[in-house]
Design a protein around this motif. Sequence first.
Motif, PDB file in Angstrom:
ATOM      1  N   ASP A 184     -38.429 -10.787  27.788  1.00  0.00           N
ATOM      2  CA  ASP A 184     -38.545 -10.220  29.466  1.00  0.00           C
ATOM      3  C   ASP A 184     -39.784 -10.705  29.952  1.00  0.00           C
ATOM      4  O   ASP A 184     -39.516 -11.121  31.392  1.00  0.00           O
ATOM      5  N   ARG A 185     -41.022 -11.200  29.214  1.00  0.00           N
ATOM      6  CA  ARG A 185     -41.684 -11.951  29.943  1.00  0.00           C
ATOM      7  C   ARG A 185     -41.935 -12.929  30.464  1.00  0.00           C
ATOM      8  O   ARG A 185     -41.924 -13.358  31.692  1.00  0.00           O
ATOM      9  N   LYS A 186     -40.567 -13.147  29.265  1.00  0.00           N
ATOM     10  CA  LYS A 186     -40.933 -14.928  29.980  1.00  0.00           C
ATOM     11  C   LYS A 186     -39.665 -16.059  31.048  1.00  0.00           C
ATOM     12  O   LYS A 186     -40.215 -16.600  31.537  1.00  0.00           O
ATOM     13  N   TYR A 187     -37.994 -14.759  30.941  1.00  0.00           N
ATOM     14  CA  TYR A 187     -37.647 -14.972  32.015  1.00  0.00           C
ATOM     15  C   TYR A 187     -37.472 -14.078  32.665  1.00  0.00           C
ATOM     16  O   TYR A 187     -36.164 -13.118  32.410  1.00  0.00           O
ATOM     17  N   PRO A 188     -38.338 -13.163  33.808  1.00  0.00           N
ATOM     18  CA  PRO A 188     -38.123 -11.693  33.996  1.00  0.00           C
ATOM     19  C   PRO A 188     -36.740 -11.315  34.968  1.00  0.00           C
ATOM     20  O   PRO A 188     -36.277  -9.971  34.740  1.00  0.00           O
ATOM     21  N   ASN A 189     -35.932 -12.478  35.067  1.00  0.00           N
ATOM     22  CA  ASN A 189     -34.641 -11.606  36.209  1.00  0.00           C
ATOM     23  C   ASN A 189     -33.735 -12.104  34.623  1.00  0.00           C
ATOM     24  O   ASN A 189     -32.838 -11.811  35.404  1.00  0.00           O
ATOM     25  N   ALA A 190     -33.723 -12.746  32.973  1.00  0.00           N
ATOM     26  CA  ALA A 190     -32.975 -12.758  32.704  1.00  0.00           C
ATOM     27  C   ALA A 190     -32.141 -11.127  32.285  1.00  0.00           C
ATOM     28  O   ALA A 190     -30.495 -11.197  31.909  1.00  0.00           O
ATOM     29  N   SER A 191     -32.904 -10.633  32.173  1.00  0.00           N
ATOM     30  CA  SER A 191     -32.078  -8.848  32.175  1.00  0.00           C
ATOM     31  C   SER A 191     -30.691  -8.005  32.940  1.00  0.00           C
ATOM     32  O   SER A 191     -30.450  -7.850  32.674  1.00  0.00           O
ATOM     33  N   ALA A 192     -30.378  -9.324  33.737  1.00  0.00           N
ATOM     34  CA  ALA A 192     -29.614  -8.960  34.764  1.00  0.00           C
ATOM     35  C   ALA A 192     -28.583  -9.524  34.557  1.00  0.00           C
ATOM     36  O   ALA A 192     -27.428  -9.760  35.702  1.00  0.00           O
ATOM     37  N   GLU A 193     -28.848 -10.568  34.078  1.00  0.00           N
ATOM     38  CA  GLU A 193     -27.739 -11.892  34.168  1.00  0.00           C
ATOM     39  C   GLU A 193     -26.738 -12.263  33.071  1.00  0.00           C
ATOM     40  O   GLU A 193     -26.278 -10.490  32.041  1.00  0.00           O
ATOM     41  N   TRP A 194     -25.413 -12.152  33.163  1.00  0.00           N
ATOM     42  CA  TRP A 194     -24.264 -11.491  32.759  1.00  0.00           C
ATOM     43  C   TRP A 194     -24.491 -11.860  31.565  1.00  0.00           C
ATOM     44  O   TRP A 194     -23.916 -10.888  30.748  1.00  0.00           O
TER      45      TRP A 194
END
Length: 193
Positions: free
Chosen positions: A65-75
């Motif tokens: 979540d820190r490395k890829y801040p927007n990944a948690s919303a990806e399908w």
Amino acid sequence: MRVQDIDFGRNEITVRSGKGDKDRVTMLPRSLKPDLRMQLKRAKAVHEHDLAQGWGRVPLPDALDRKYPNASAEWRWQWVFPQQQRWKNVRTGEAGPTPRPRDHPPAGRARRGRRAGVTKHVGCHTLRHSFATHLLESGYDIRTIQELLGHKSVSTTMIYTHVLNSGGQGVRSPFGRLVRRGFRDAGRPRGRV
């Protein structure tokens, strides 16, 4: 299980943090693919609705979540079987669906076991043992089963071979095959020797 853990092309499912906190790959039965695709369609509709409502994020493993801040919303990171219950990160304000617990619901699993006529305890580990036992009974080699179960030592997997020791019921004598063939061939003319 997350969306990215399913590989329809290779007929594989990656099981994350399984027994011994290990990841392993298992097969995706072709017969389940249509139902699983339908579930993914439903989950994606829920995810898109949740995104519009500000709920479409899931917790990520480790520090992703820190490395890829927007990944948690990806399908691809979404749960295949999300619950209605939501989680909320008080630090960041992110919110989203929670996955179904691994043993969800234990009472339901026991009830389904009784309905199927199973008199023994039915748990997640029961399914693991049944999986290994059925593979052995189907003739798969012990090394393949060891790999699928994630055992370090083949001796651990050898425990399952006790099911093959079914006495005279499970072993077919080669003599019986010869006798049947001899009776079947008895009326045929024989060629010159």
